[in-house]
Design an enzyme around this catalytic site. Sequence first.
Site, mmCIF file in Angstrom:
data_model
loop_
_atom_site.group_PDB
_atom_site.id
_atom_site.type_symbol
_atom_site.label_atom_id
_atom_site.label_comp_id
_atom_site.label_asym_id
_atom_site.label_seq_id
_atom_site.Cartn_x
_atom_site.Cartn_y
_atom_site.Cartn_z
ATOM 1 N N ASP A 64 0.885 -1.170 0.000
ATOM 2 C CA ASP A 64 0.000 0.000 0.000
ATOM 3 C C ASP A 64 0.914 1.208 0.000
ATOM 4 O O ASP A 64 1.610 1.477 1.003
ATOM 5 C CB ASP A 64 -0.910 -0.008 1.235
ATOM 6 C CG ASP A 64 -1.876 1.173 1.234
ATOM 7 O OD1 ASP A 64 -1.558 2.208 0.596
ATOM 8 O OD2 ASP A 64 -2.931 1.066 1.875
ATOM 9 N N ASN A 91 3.265 4.798 -9.906
ATOM 10 C CA ASN A 91 2.102 4.788 -10.806
ATOM 11 C C ASN A 91 0.772 4.647 -10.074
ATOM 12 O O ASN A 91 -0.255 5.088 -10.591
ATOM 13 C CB ASN A 91 2.287 3.616 -11.802
ATOM 14 C CG ASN A 91 1.009 3.259 -12.515
ATOM 15 O OD1 ASN A 91 0.581 3.946 -13.435
ATOM 16 N ND2 ASN A 91 0.357 2.190 -12.073
ATOM 17 N N TYR A 155 -8.107 14.901 -6.530
ATOM 18 C CA TYR A 155 -7.296 14.326 -7.605
ATOM 19 C C TYR A 155 -6.469 15.434 -8.259
ATOM 20 O O TYR A 155 -5.254 15.289 -8.445
ATOM 21 C CB TYR A 155 -8.216 13.655 -8.632
ATOM 22 C CG TYR A 155 -7.489 12.874 -9.691
ATOM 23 C CD1 TYR A 155 -6.879 11.653 -9.392
ATOM 24 C CD2 TYR A 155 -7.411 13.339 -11.003
ATOM 25 C CE1 TYR A 155 -6.214 10.927 -10.376
ATOM 26 C CE2 TYR A 155 -6.748 12.618 -11.984
ATOM 27 C CZ TYR A 155 -6.156 11.411 -11.665
ATOM 28 O OH TYR A 155 -5.495 10.692 -12.628
ATOM 29 N N LYS A 159 -2.359 15.711 -8.166
ATOM 30 C CA LYS A 159 -1.563 15.567 -9.389
ATOM 31 C C LYS A 159 -0.752 16.837 -9.700
ATOM 32 O O LYS A 159 0.359 16.743 -10.206
ATOM 33 C CB LYS A 159 -2.474 15.169 -10.565
ATOM 34 C CG LYS A 159 -3.102 13.772 -10.417
ATOM 35 C CD LYS A 159 -2.052 12.670 -10.376
ATOM 36 C CE LYS A 159 -2.671 11.278 -10.436
ATOM 37 N NZ LYS A 159 -1.656 10.196 -10.457
ATOM 38 N N VAL A 188 -7.087 7.413 -20.563
ATOM 39 C CA VAL A 188 -6.695 6.044 -20.881
ATOM 40 C C VAL A 188 -7.822 5.202 -20.286
ATOM 41 O O VAL A 188 -8.135 5.365 -19.099
ATOM 42 C CB VAL A 188 -5.372 5.641 -20.188
ATOM 43 C CG1 VAL A 188 -4.869 4.306 -20.728
ATOM 44 C CG2 VAL A 188 -4.304 6.717 -20.319
HETATM 45 N N1 LIG Z 1 -6.752 6.154 -16.755
HETATM 46 C C1 LIG Z 1 -6.661 7.449 -16.947
HETATM 47 O O1 LIG Z 1 -7.426 8.041 -17.752
HETATM 48 C C2 LIG Z 1 -5.603 8.249 -16.258
HETATM 49 C C3 LIG Z 1 -5.375 9.553 -16.697
HETATM 50 C C4 LIG Z 1 -4.388 10.307 -16.080
HETATM 51 C C5 LIG Z 1 -3.632 9.756 -15.052
HETATM 52 N N2 LIG Z 1 -3.890 8.478 -14.650
HETATM 53 C C6 LIG Z 1 -3.053 7.952 -13.584
HETATM 54 O O2 LIG Z 1 -2.416 6.776 -14.028
HETATM 55 C C7 LIG Z 1 -2.098 5.939 -12.917
HETATM 56 C C8 LIG Z 1 -2.531 4.514 -13.199
HETATM 57 O O3 LIG Z 1 -3.929 4.475 -13.326
HETATM 58 P P1 LIG Z 1 -4.687 3.423 -14.247
HETATM 59 O O4 LIG Z 1 -5.394 4.192 -15.294
HETATM 60 O O5 LIG Z 1 -3.773 2.336 -14.678
HETATM 61 O O6 LIG Z 1 -5.767 2.906 -13.198
HETATM 62 P P2 LIG Z 1 -6.078 1.425 -12.642
HETATM 63 O O7 LIG Z 1 -7.177 1.641 -11.673
HETATM 64 O O8 LIG Z 1 -6.281 0.480 -13.770
HETATM 65 O O9 LIG Z 1 -4.748 1.004 -11.898
HETATM 66 C C9 LIG Z 1 -4.358 1.550 -10.674
HETATM 67 C C10 LIG Z 1 -3.612 0.495 -9.885
HETATM 68 O O10 LIG Z 1 -3.194 1.084 -8.661
HETATM 69 C C11 LIG Z 1 -3.471 0.156 -7.624
HETATM 70 N N3 LIG Z 1 -3.592 0.849 -6.335
HETATM 71 C C12 LIG Z 1 -4.638 1.582 -5.869
HETATM 72 N N4 LIG Z 1 -4.395 2.002 -4.630
HETATM 73 C C13 LIG Z 1 -3.158 1.529 -4.307
HETATM 74 C C14 LIG Z 1 -2.355 1.618 -3.154
HETATM 75 N N5 LIG Z 1 -2.776 2.272 -2.054
HETATM 76 N N6 LIG Z 1 -1.139 1.029 -3.154
HETATM 77 C C15 LIG Z 1 -0.719 0.347 -4.242
HETATM 78 N N7 LIG Z 1 -1.439 0.216 -5.351
HETATM 79 C C16 LIG Z 1 -2.644 0.803 -5.385
HETATM 80 C C17 LIG Z 1 -4.766 -0.520 -8.046
HETATM 81 O O11 LIG Z 1 -4.974 -1.735 -7.357
HETATM 82 C C18 LIG Z 1 -4.501 -0.700 -9.532
HETATM 83 O O12 LIG Z 1 -3.829 -1.913 -9.787
HETATM 84 C C19 LIG Z 1 -2.777 6.591 -11.713
HETATM 85 O O13 LIG Z 1 -1.831 7.341 -10.990
HETATM 86 C C20 LIG Z 1 -3.800 7.511 -12.356
HETATM 87 O O14 LIG Z 1 -4.124 8.611 -11.528
HETATM 88 C C21 LIG Z 1 -4.854 7.732 -15.218
#
Ligand SMILES: NC(=O)c1ccc[n+]([C@@H]2O[C@H](COP(=O)([O-])OP(=O)(O)OC[C@H]3O[C@@H](n4cnc5c(N)ncnc54)[C@H](O)[C@@H]3O)[C@@H](O)[C@H]2O)c1
Length: 268
Positions: A64, A91, A155, A159, A188
């Site tokens: 975590d 990430n 959020y 960020k 994404v």
């Molecule tokens: N998907 C989008 O549109 C988007 C856009 C901009 C930024 N992001 C950023 O990209 C990153 C990845 O997101 P994603 O799109 O792959 O989402 P996702 O939800 O598919 O993956 C996020 C992962 O983080 C893990 N996670 C959550 N809380 C956690 C914790 N406390 N400790 C460890 N792991 C934890 C989850 O279990 C999951 O496997 C994030 O930081 C998100 O903010 C995503």
Amino acid sequence: MNFSFEGKVAVVTGGANGQGRAEATLFAQHGAAVAICDVAHEEGEALATELRSRGLQARYFPLDVGVAADWDRVITAVSDWQSRIDILVNNAGILKRKTIADYLEAEWRHVIDINLTGSFLGIQKVAPFMREQRSGSIVNIGSNAAFSGHPDPAYTASKWAVRGLTKSAALELSTFGVRVNCVCPGLVVTDINRNAAHLCTMIGMTPMGRAAEVEDIAAMVAFLSSDGARMITGEEVVIDGGFTAGAAYWKVAMEAGYYGARNVGASA
Ligand SMILES: NC(=O)c1ccc[n+]([C@@H]2O[C@H](COP(=O)([O-])OP(=O)(O)OC[C@H]3O[C@@H](n4cnc5c(N)ncnc54)[C@H](O)[C@@H]3O)[C@@H](O)[C@H]2O)c1
């Protein structure tokens, strides 16, 4: 892509799903030993098993990111496994899709804990290894929400702060040969937003006309972690198909018919 991460060790948080999964897979495919760190234990174990079945080096470590003691345990376990850490990708991230009016204080703190403090702890815990090795790459995953307002205030704030953390860390670690950069994705489609109401609208406002694929993000993370980026630190790269470049102007120009044949809805 022509990266080689042979002999390198990469730690990817939130590595079990979505973008982190693509990043962990790409590092492993290019020779790194990958520590997949997450709170999604089944998915993380399954990915590590799958990568190993393909002859790649990967292990799952429950983590975590908001808990300092978890970091201590995982960093010790990773260094017992591989005795070095070359790459960290902060990430893991969450959002709640709540407004200022609706956010509970505990929810606000939770988002800040994971998205911001989690990245800080990752840097603080991994940097001593990289300083000692006199090399390393840290990539923080921000968001294009860090360049404007976004409907989720926690959020957005987290960020924007990750961008600032990136720059401070880049300065502090530069003399040790450690680089720190920030990748800022736009839309994404992953578990974080798969069923959200805004996806079609957002794609419709993206000049490149689509959401990014997880591989689009992983490719930039790998580049920034590679020797090809050896002079790049403190930098942020937006990957959002032109959304941050001016989605509103683009939409206006499209509707006004300024861009020629692709102009849909420009009849008036
Ligand atoms: N998907 C989008 O549109 C988007 C856009 C901009 C930024 N992001 C950023 O990209 C990153 C990845 O997101 P994603 O799109 O792959 O989402 P996702 O939800 O598919 O993956 C996020 C992962 O983080 C893990 N996670 C959550 N809380 C956690 C914790 N406390 N400790 C460890 N792991 C934890 C989850 O279990 C999951 O496997 C994030 O930081 C998100 O903010 C995503």
